[in-house]
Write a protein that holds these residues in place. Sequence first.
Motif, PDB file in Angstrom:
ATOM      1  N   GLY A 514       4.005  -4.300  -6.620  1.00 49.03           N
ATOM      2  CA  GLY A 514       3.877  -4.755  -5.448  1.00 49.03           C
ATOM      3  C   GLY A 514       3.040  -5.970  -6.058  1.00 49.03           C
ATOM      4  O   GLY A 514       2.436  -6.141  -6.794  1.00 49.03           O
ATOM      5  N   ASN A 515       2.365  -6.575  -4.100  1.00 46.30           N
ATOM      6  CA  ASN A 515       1.773  -6.909  -4.390  1.00 46.30           C
ATOM      7  C   ASN A 515       0.197  -6.900  -3.595  1.00 46.30           C
ATOM      8  O   ASN A 515       0.518  -6.496  -2.067  1.00 46.30           O
ATOM      9  CB  ASN A 515       1.969  -8.563  -4.600  1.00 46.30           C
ATOM     10  N   VAL A 516      -0.580  -7.319  -3.099  1.00 45.08           N
ATOM     11  CA  VAL A 516      -1.521  -7.374  -2.148  1.00 45.08           C
ATOM     12  C   VAL A 516      -2.182  -8.961  -2.099  1.00 45.08           C
ATOM     13  O   VAL A 516      -2.709  -9.526  -2.769  1.00 45.08           O
ATOM     14  CB  VAL A 516      -3.056  -6.446  -2.028  1.00 45.08           C
ATOM     15  N   SER A 517      -1.774  -9.021  -0.565  1.00 44.74           N
ATOM     16  CA  SER A 517      -2.616 -10.611   0.265  1.00 44.74           C
ATOM     17  C   SER A 517      -3.239 -10.138   1.288  1.00 44.74           C
ATOM     18  O   SER A 517      -2.639  -9.934   2.784  1.00 44.74           O
ATOM     19  CB  SER A 517      -1.175 -11.019   0.610  1.00 44.74           C
ATOM     20  N   LEU A 518      -4.649 -10.820   1.319  1.00 53.24           N
ATOM     21  CA  LEU A 518      -5.458  -9.896   1.726  1.00 53.24           C
ATOM     22  C   LEU A 518      -6.261 -11.317   1.872  1.00 53.24           C
ATOM     23  O   LEU A 518      -6.349 -12.594   1.752  1.00 53.24           O
ATOM     24  CB  LEU A 518      -6.509  -9.264   1.210  1.00 53.24           C
ATOM     25  N   TYR A 519      -7.070 -10.941   3.325  1.00 53.53           N
ATOM     26  CA  TYR A 519      -7.914 -12.843   3.598  1.00 53.53           C
ATOM     27  C   TYR A 519      -6.847 -13.613   4.742  1.00 53.53           C
ATOM     28  O   TYR A 519      -7.361 -14.684   4.646  1.00 53.53           O
ATOM     29  CB  TYR A 519      -8.344 -13.469   2.763  1.00 53.53           C
ATOM     30  N   ASN A 520      -5.978 -12.655   5.198  1.00 52.64           N
ATOM     31  CA  ASN A 520      -4.661 -13.807   5.845  1.00 52.64           C
ATOM     32  C   ASN A 520      -5.522 -13.835   7.085  1.00 52.64           C
ATOM     33  O   ASN A 520      -5.320 -13.320   7.825  1.00 52.64           O
ATOM     34  CB  ASN A 520      -3.950 -13.353   5.748  1.00 52.64           C
ATOM     35  N   GLU A 521      -6.594 -14.755   7.396  1.00 53.63           N
ATOM     36  CA  GLU A 521      -6.995 -15.479   8.239  1.00 53.63           C
ATOM     37  C   GLU A 521      -7.791 -16.788   8.870  1.00 53.63           C
ATOM     38  O   GLU A 521      -7.232 -17.550   7.889  1.00 53.63           O
ATOM     39  CB  GLU A 521      -9.071 -14.042   8.600  1.00 53.63           C
ATOM     40  N   SER A 522      -7.708 -17.360  10.083  1.00 59.22           N
ATOM     41  CA  SER A 522      -7.303 -18.565  10.042  1.00 59.22           C
ATOM     42  C   SER A 522      -8.647 -18.615  10.910  1.00 59.22           C
ATOM     43  O   SER A 522      -8.738 -17.963  11.779  1.00 59.22           O
ATOM     44  CB  SER A 522      -5.966 -18.768  11.081  1.00 59.22           C
ATOM     45  N   ALA A 523      -9.282 -19.453  10.562  1.00 57.68           N
ATOM     46  CA  ALA A 523     -10.741 -19.984  10.956  1.00 57.68           C
ATOM     47  C   ALA A 523     -10.417 -20.907  12.538  1.00 57.68           C
ATOM     48  O   ALA A 523     -11.196 -21.228  12.999  1.00 57.68           O
ATOM     49  CB  ALA A 523     -11.776 -20.922  10.208  1.00 57.68           C
ATOM     50  N   GLU A 524      -9.180 -21.851  11.920  1.00 54.48           N
ATOM     51  CA  GLU A 524      -8.753 -22.859  12.820  1.00 54.48           C
ATOM     52  C   GLU A 524      -8.254 -22.077  14.113  1.00 54.48           C
ATOM     53  O   GLU A 524      -8.430 -23.304  15.449  1.00 54.48           O
ATOM     54  CB  GLU A 524      -6.989 -23.491  12.383  1.00 54.48           C
ATOM     55  N   PHE A 525      -7.537 -21.022  14.072  1.00 52.34           N
ATOM     56  CA  PHE A 525      -7.322 -20.312  15.519  1.00 52.34           C
ATOM     57  C   PHE A 525      -8.394 -19.308  15.719  1.00 52.34           C
ATOM     58  O   PHE A 525      -7.956 -18.308  16.591  1.00 52.34           O
ATOM     59  CB  PHE A 525      -5.731 -19.812  14.766  1.00 52.34           C
ATOM     60  N   ASP A 526      -9.007 -18.647  14.564  1.00 55.22           N
ATOM     61  CA  ASP A 526      -9.641 -17.943  14.851  1.00 55.22           C
ATOM     62  C   ASP A 526      -9.062 -16.183  14.879  1.00 55.22           C
ATOM     63  O   ASP A 526      -9.354 -15.731  16.301  1.00 55.22           O
ATOM     64  CB  ASP A 526     -11.149 -18.199  15.691  1.00 55.22           C
ATOM     65  N   THR A 527      -8.549 -16.137  14.107  1.00 55.66           N
ATOM     66  CA  THR A 527      -7.080 -14.684  14.300  1.00 55.66           C
ATOM     67  C   THR A 527      -7.267 -14.097  12.944  1.00 55.66           C
ATOM     68  O   THR A 527      -7.491 -15.369  11.798  1.00 55.66           O
ATOM     69  CB  THR A 527      -6.063 -15.126  15.122  1.00 55.66           C
ATOM     70  N   ALA A 528      -7.052 -13.016  12.492  1.00 51.86           N
ATOM     71  CA  ALA A 528      -5.999 -12.263  11.210  1.00 51.86           C
ATOM     72  C   ALA A 528      -5.105 -11.808  11.632  1.00 51.86           C
ATOM     73  O   ALA A 528      -4.127 -12.321  13.204  1.00 51.86           O
ATOM     74  CB  ALA A 528      -6.890 -10.881  11.697  1.00 51.86           C
ATOM     75  N   ILE A 529      -4.053 -12.373  10.711  1.00 54.24           N
ATOM     76  CA  ILE A 529      -2.552 -11.311  11.359  1.00 54.24           C
ATOM     77  C   ILE A 529      -2.384  -9.715  11.626  1.00 54.24           C
ATOM     78  O   ILE A 529      -3.331  -9.380  11.838  1.00 54.24           O
ATOM     79  CB  ILE A 529      -1.874 -12.074   9.910  1.00 54.24           C
ATOM     80  N   LEU A 530      -1.636  -9.704  11.830  1.00 63.61           N
ATOM     81  CA  LEU A 530      -0.869  -9.164  12.514  1.00 63.61           C
ATOM     82  C   LEU A 530      -0.975  -7.790  11.234  1.00 63.61           C
ATOM     83  O   LEU A 530      -0.882  -8.384   9.947  1.00 63.61           O
ATOM     84  CB  LEU A 530       0.266  -8.277  13.447  1.00 63.61           C
ATOM     85  N   PRO A 531      -1.360  -6.806  11.283  1.00 58.35           N
ATOM     86  CA  PRO A 531      -1.595  -5.696   9.857  1.00 58.35           C
ATOM     87  C   PRO A 531      -0.054  -5.399   9.384  1.00 58.35           C
ATOM     88  O   PRO A 531       1.178  -5.379  10.302  1.00 58.35           O
ATOM     89  CB  PRO A 531      -1.577  -4.452  10.472  1.00 58.35           C
ATOM     90  N   THR A 532       0.823  -6.731   7.882  1.00 62.52           N
ATOM     91  CA  THR A 532       2.024  -5.966   8.096  1.00 62.52           C
ATOM     92  C   THR A 532       2.095  -6.074   6.266  1.00 62.52           C
ATOM     93  O   THR A 532       2.278  -6.999   5.584  1.00 62.52           O
ATOM     94  CB  THR A 532       2.165  -8.049   7.421  1.00 62.52           C
ATOM     95  N   PRO A 533       2.030  -4.690   6.592  1.00 59.63           N
ATOM     96  CA  PRO A 533       2.840  -4.249   5.120  1.00 59.63           C
ATOM     97  C   PRO A 533       4.579  -4.479   4.644  1.00 59.63           C
ATOM     98  O   PRO A 533       4.908  -3.429   4.469  1.00 59.63           O
ATOM     99  CB  PRO A 533       2.331  -2.723   5.056  1.00 59.63           C
TER     100      PRO A 533
END
Length: 722
Positions: A514-533
């Motif tokens: 598998g793979n780990v993709s972290l730091y999925n946050e947007s300064a543009e929208f001030d949001t973090a993604i939903l936890p998405t495993p």
Amino acid sequence: MLPAEDLKLVVEKLGRQPNELEQSIFLNLWSEHCSYRSSWPLLKNFKTTGENVIIGPGDDAAVVKFDDEYVLSIAMESHNHPSYIDPYSGAATGVGGIVRDVISMGTPPVAVLAPFYLGPLDSEKNRWIFDNILQGSADYSETIKVAGIRGESYFDERYNGNPLVNVVCVGLGKKENIMTSISKTAGNRFVLFGSKTGRDGLGGAAFASADMSEDDSPARETIPSGNAELEKRVIDATLEIIEKKLVESCRDLGASGLSGASIEMAEKGGFGFHLIADNVPLMFDNLNINEIMLSETQERMLAEIKPENMGTVMEIMKKHDVPAADVGCLTEGGIFKVEYKGKIEAELPVDFVVSGVPKREMPSKAPEARSEVLISKKPELPADMKACVLTMLSSYNLASRKSVWEKYAKTTLPAVCGESGGDAGIIKVTDKKGVAMTCGCEPAVGLLDPYTGAVMTVIENAMNIAVKGATGLCLADNLNFGNPNKPEQYWYLKQSVLGLSDAAKKLNIPVVGGNVSLYNESAEFDTAILPTPAIGVLGIVSFEKPVPSSFFKETEETVFLIGTTQAELGGSEYYRVANMENAGKVPTVPENYDKIIEAIAKACATGDVTSAHDIARGGLAKALASMLTDVGAEVDLTALGIDRTDDLLFSESPARAILTVKSTDKIADIMKGIPCVAIGKTVKGGDLKIKTGNEELTFTKAEIDDASASIEKAMKIGYKYE
């Protein structure tokens, strides 16, 4: 450059200050994307071995046994950050990269699966992103002749500014051609072949380990761009030199470019590497040494070759019109040296570069508002339940993917025998057996309860292949989360990994990569993604008996509901549409879900089940509506004992399925001890009639088709965003 803590550690180990190139190598190879520095302590929870596992985590792809002759490979990766900047190229190169992971194992690619998670299509920019992601994936797959066989698209505002483009690739090959990236012998040469090296994706591994911001994201022209026609030639050349036993070890160039591939291959065999950067074929004459070593230009491979085989390998590359060069050799002593223009530009111990990164579990805590998340209120019961059902079917997360599928799955190979839009894709391997494959996630439940959301993700994917008569062979994951330095985000990651691990163990499905993709946050929208495993799951399916369709095929068949329906709608699409995603209770996972899935797979393998569909997002209403063809159904749900019609129709209780059969005797015998209720029959005409304790609802096929066409309608609006 390097963070102060890492720089101090490097200086202590080297006994000197690292130069600019050496710092860049550490910065990229010690990034979360490459080193799993904060996630590795959690990933150790996974069971990665099993009787069919030949190669587990740690190589470009995993390899599992299919039968005595064939093996399957599987790899899963993300191309999230690049796909926001340039969705067409980001998605295309995501496909290309994961395909190269599979061919480096000596297995020709046969299918790609793509779970996508994006902002809602009401936004012009999101329509542009979605359309270009689909087009980029489809065009690349079509050119290299690999079937786009399965996918998922999920829409939520928290993916605005940070869409997720995950890709699974499945390969099929002969056991005797299995290849690894473990280097073999000092003195062996290394051939770099494929595209000439440019400035594409420079520092991509470090970029993938940082929050998204339009202010500091790379320019679109630095995002790696793909060349699918060259990729096809690279695939053919790679497989030929592997089949002719000319390769000792092999891997693709992905994150960290030539530095990452060469150092990691040397370290796996316990060797050093002397790399001659002058020999690297370049797109531009003025590339500097950092660009040569860290570029993430696509369509490149690195292969270890015995000196006596170099001539033959180079002839094969020339035959396929693939640029190739001898860029160095393995050495004793474990030192990575980069020579350029007669000067040693880097000199580093490979074991320290690969394994010296500090790996530690980060602080974690549940979000502060946790006590307020699961409030017990319910929405008012809709006055017009038929209109409510049609509104639900028009939700982007429940709507038909037919138009999406037609764009994404352009390439159909003779071996593809699954149904478009079915629960699982199927590839034929022999006359008697094939491989069923599926992918997806449960992000909404994961926001409320990441452990349960992850367990349900495994159950849902296992159910997708169970309704084809298959049981789980292996699982690959792509863990998409926010910033791990934030305790709340790390808590979501930790709980999700525990959920995936526990569910996979219970179902005896090894997690092979598998793979780990972290730091999925947007300064543009001030949001973090939903936890998405997100995960991809493979299973072996038999063709000796008819494989059930995902859709109604025969009239006058008994419709069975397998599993238990609970009046629990927390995390459901129904509550999300009603803007009540914090309401209710998350679904209760039945303790015997392994037995339920086992029984469904056993029943669907008998040849007596004509149609079978798992029940997941959208509940019974969505599952029944999805099965309609020119054959419809009349069902009576009063025996389920649930008072509210919305609870009954939209509950997303896991481990449930709809099965239709001519004869009920054998199914009843298999389902002993498993909740199993006959709820109706299939009928001519394609309409759907549902009786509940309170009312009777009738839907024509045309009404359901019109409601389900919302994605197609949204995309027809188009976009002007560029």
